[in-house]
Write an enzyme that holds these catalytic residues in place. Sequence first.
Site, short mmCIF file in Angstrom:
data_model
loop_
_atom_site.label_atom_id
_atom_site.label_comp_id
_atom_site.label_asym_id
_atom_site.label_seq_id
_atom_site.Cartn_x
_atom_site.Cartn_y
_atom_site.Cartn_z
N HIS A 177 7.88 -0.06 -8.81
CA HIS A 177 7.68 0.14 -7.37
C HIS A 177 8.54 -0.59 -6.68
O HIS A 177 9.51 -0.10 -5.71
CB HIS A 177 6.25 0.22 -6.97
CG HIS A 177 5.92 0.79 -5.59
ND1 HIS A 177 5.79 -0.02 -4.70
CD2 HIS A 177 5.64 2.21 -5.19
CE1 HIS A 177 5.63 0.60 -3.64
NE2 HIS A 177 5.40 1.96 -3.78
N ASN A 269 -1.02 7.17 2.31
CA ASN A 269 -0.99 8.17 1.47
C ASN A 269 -2.27 9.02 1.35
O ASN A 269 -2.13 10.01 0.52
CB ASN A 269 -0.36 7.85 -0.04
CG ASN A 269 0.89 7.24 -0.11
OD1 ASN A 269 1.86 7.51 1.10
ND2 ASN A 269 1.18 6.45 -0.92
N SER A 340 5.25 4.84 1.02
CA SER A 340 6.12 3.51 0.41
C SER A 340 7.56 3.84 0.34
O SER A 340 8.35 2.78 0.57
CB SER A 340 5.80 3.53 -1.30
OG SER A 340 4.47 2.78 -1.42
#
Lengths: 589, 74
Positions: A177, A269, A340
Amino acid sequence: MKKFLLLCLFVLGLGFALFNFKGLADQGEFNSIVLDFLEDVPTTEISEQLKALEDKYGTTASLNSIYSVEDRVYVLEGDKELLKVLAKSPLRQNTEYIEPNYIYQALEIPNDPRYTEQWNLRSVNVELAWEETKGAGITVAVIDTGVSRVPDLKQTEFVKGYDFVNDKSDASDDNGHGTHVAGTIAQSTNNGYGVAGIAYEAKIMPLKVLSGSGGGTISDIADAIRFAADNGADVINMSLGGGGESKLMGEAIDYAYEKGVVIIAAAGNSNQNSASYPARYPRVISVSAVDSAGNKAPYSNYGAGVDISAPGGSEGGKILQNTIDPATGQSVFAEFQGTSMAAPHVAGVAALVKAAGITEPEQILKVLKESSRKVQEDPLNYYGAGHLDAASAVKLALKGQITFKDFFRWLRDNGYLSPRFWIDGGAVMLPAKLLMVLGSYLLAFLLRNYFPFSWSWSLNNGLIWGSSGLFFLQGLYIFDLPQWPFRLLGSSVAELGNAVQGYTALNPLFASVLIPFLLIILLSGHSTWKWFAVGTTVGVAACLLVNAVISPEVWGLGNVAIARSFLFTNALLCFGLAYLASKGENKLA
Amino acid sequence: MSINVTGKLEKKGFGLGTWALVTPGGETYELKDPPSELCQAQGTVKVEGQIRDDVMTLAMIGPVLEVKSFQLID
């Protein structure tokens, strides 16, 4: 006779300036028109029509190149007016189209082969921003799962980071990530490999606070924020969220903010009304996500706390960057989605804005918001101030600043960088002339900050003519030719009254606001020539100012102090006149 | 303090994927370090766990539920 000669020379000088002009590279500019004749029109008829055109408008059309014979593409010099006339003329029936021959300007398109898949970078308009800055000198802290030096981050500069999860200095990624997020900010770009990043000359500070499974504690994150602030980070990106309000975290954010660090976080989210922590803190820029069509991404949080929106992708199109596959640790190009992914777009643009000279976090947020593309109907605050726009943000950041690039462009566009200028220019009073040119540029820049007009050929030529003339000509001597015509062409408006005779003292009729005033009255009705008049007025202001300081000599005003105040006053009047003439004129020059 | 949440397992596509427990009412909990047997559960499960307010995640899909125990309901 003398007056007639002066007029002829003026026209000649103007023609010369226009002929020498090279900088018509503004978007949407053209100085020629394309005629594409239908293929069934006989060549003889084309010749006849072109001849008629020449007779009527005095402009000759020629084939664009030897390769355009078959397509019958002709080009002729002409402007908007001529284009309008031609479009209505009978010529239209014999042509496929008559259109402006736009001058193209190369954009900063990177050579990374998979850049074409990065819809997200084009949608934030980053190419135009790259013309001004690529984020050099800025450090962005990526508070995430760590960042690994994948091949497409090889050329990106890294600074010392820390792994707060395992308490060690190597902050490599074991999830994928953080490396992906760092890629959006500063993926190595123009390296002929992989994909691009937004602020690719910025440095990355890798800070690992999330474990391989994607979670981390508030205490580690707060420590990382303080670490970033203490170790020279300019921007912090936090593509993470959750939990509740924490005093520890709040204090760390205040600490970094007060040190001038811009803090950006993902809105979350869970498709709920209000951003999650840490995006919810007032000093954090909260970013919601949009899809490739610019609509709210289905997962994105919205409403309270959302400051701005940026591409986060959706199932229909995700964000591609180079990262690692946690199973193998190998480099992969992976498509992720989420707020993100949206946050690092804003972090990258914040880095560009900071590199452009805006330092305070509050001001950077203001620039980001004001420059964003507004969304007309947004009752639930899906988008905050609007869609992120890198080019507008950098442009807004640079407004009010005189950058080297800006000035260089101006010099180049006006031929001041040609070798001839420097060689011949050496023969005249070069420093004073250069001061006049610089002065006129500075004054025009000052004006532009009040009225957002664009530089145009008319304004530029006016600036040159008003401030210095084509002064390199003053040093040109040719056998058997009188030198005074060159002196005249090489003179600014203010010097015209004394150039022919070769005197150094200025003629008060010419070295005053009089000619600019007449020019503005005469030309103010014309959309293009008006800017020539404004440019000339600003140029004269600069010329008079420089003369007032360096050599205050005016006919009939024997006293230096009187001559100086006369020149100063007229310079001020000129600037005031230019100010008034450009006032209320917000359209392009 | 432990809570009990009943719902179905779903994998949410953020990053490389995150396991979530979605209740019939539509509430989503992000599961912290769920055991692999739980992730394979097809039907409804009842999870006993603790809400971790001190944890932030990259998925940001809802409250973080640290699993203590679970049982399959059907």
